[in-house]
Enzyme design. Structure first.
Site, PDB file in Angstrom:
ATOM      1  N   LYS A   1      48.585  40.196  43.228  1.00 56.62           N
ATOM      2  CA  LYS A   1      49.774  40.379  44.055  1.00 56.62           C
ATOM      3  C   LYS A   1      50.617  41.551  43.562  1.00 56.62           C
ATOM      4  O   LYS A   1      51.135  42.352  44.359  1.00 56.62           O
ATOM      5  CB  LYS A   1      50.609  39.094  44.073  1.00 56.62           C
TER       6      LYS A   1
ATOM      7  N   SER B   1      45.508  35.832  37.148  1.00 56.22           N
ATOM      8  CA  SER B   1      44.712  36.739  37.989  1.00 56.22           C
ATOM      9  C   SER B   1      45.331  36.871  39.381  1.00 56.22           C
ATOM     10  O   SER B   1      45.313  37.954  39.986  1.00 56.22           O
ATOM     11  CB  SER B   1      43.265  36.246  38.098  1.00 56.22           C
ATOM     12  N   TYR B   2      45.903  35.784  39.891  1.00 47.24           N
ATOM     13  CA  TYR B   2      46.575  35.800  41.186  1.00 47.24           C
ATOM     14  C   TYR B   2      47.798  36.706  41.144  1.00 47.24           C
ATOM     15  O   TYR B   2      48.025  37.526  42.050  1.00 47.24           O
ATOM     16  CB  TYR B   2      46.980  34.372  41.552  1.00 47.24           C
ATOM     17  N   TYR B   3      48.592  36.598  40.089  1.00 45.33           N
ATOM     18  CA  TYR B   3      49.778  37.436  39.960  1.00 45.33           C
ATOM     19  C   TYR B   3      49.422  38.899  39.743  1.00 45.33           C
ATOM     20  O   TYR B   3      50.110  39.796  40.258  1.00 45.33           O
ATOM     21  CB  TYR B   3      50.674  36.920  38.832  1.00 45.33           C
TER      22      TYR B   3
END
Length: 217
Positions: free
Chosen positions: A133, A128-130
């Protein structure tokens, strides 16, 4: 140059404030979300503006008066869930880009994540972070602003090494980490270095000085 640092109270952000304050070419202005953080920066003779990335674009824009460049180094933090990651790392970044564009600010520097440009390099545990970003970076690249996207490797709280490796994509390296303070040094020099304009790149500790590495782009 007045530089608004979104995420100034974060670990990279605090280093960046110090670097900009010391380089004499830029005036750092902290964008923070708590009154006590405003006071903390003002006690260090650094201007600060109270804002929240979950506010509207218009509200964020109000914090961008008399600003020449924006550096986005905010993040929801590792202790939050995917929902907050999307609200801050994705939507917050997008709103900051939109606010800068609406304010007539052309220069925008984004702190992203190592490998965020390529789905094949994403860590499954941080997907989810990638995702956040990746699409925040794409939005910035499509914005027509004068962007630089910096994708640092694993961040470490170490003293400055002062030597870096910078490439469009780093596929092989003995080191895939970098001290946060060295990320701040790269952000500081990237602000005015035309070699970084409209570029995105991976960043880890290497063998070149910051200036030499940026000039190879």
């Amino acid at each position: 140059m007045n530089v608004l640092i979104i995420g100034a109270h974060g670990q990279i952000g605090q280093h960046l404030v110090d670097e900009l304050k010391n380089d004499k070419k830029h005036t750092p202005i902290a964008f923070v979300r708590k009154e006590e953080q405003v006071k903390e920066f003002e006690e260090k003779d650094v201007k600060a503006r109270l804002g929240n990335l979950e506010d509207s674009v218009d509200e964020i824009k109000k914090r961008m008066t008399d600003i020449d460049a924006v550096v986005f180094t905010a993040g929801s933090g590792g202790s939050t869930g995917a929902d907050k990651t999307l609200l801050i790392d994705l939507d917050g970044a997008v709103k900051a880009v939109e606010a800068a564009k609406a304010s007539g600010i052309d220069r925008f520097v984004m702190v992203s994540a190592f490998g965020a440009d390529d789905r094949d390099r994403w860590n499954d545990e941080l997907k989810s972070y990638y995702v956040a970003k990746h699409f925040a970076d794409m939005w910035l690249m499509d914005s027509k602003l004068n962007y630089t996207i910096v994708r640092p490797g694993m961040l470490e709280n170490k003293d400055s090494i002062g030597k870096v490796l910078i490439k469009d994509v780093i596929e092989e390296s003995d080191v895939f980490s970098i001290p946060r303070i060295d990320v701040a040094k790269v952000l500081t020099e990237a602000l005015d270095n035309e070699k970084t304009y409209h570029k995105s790149f991976d960043l880890v500790t290497g063998e070149d000085s910051v200036s030499d590495a940026l000039n190879k782009l």
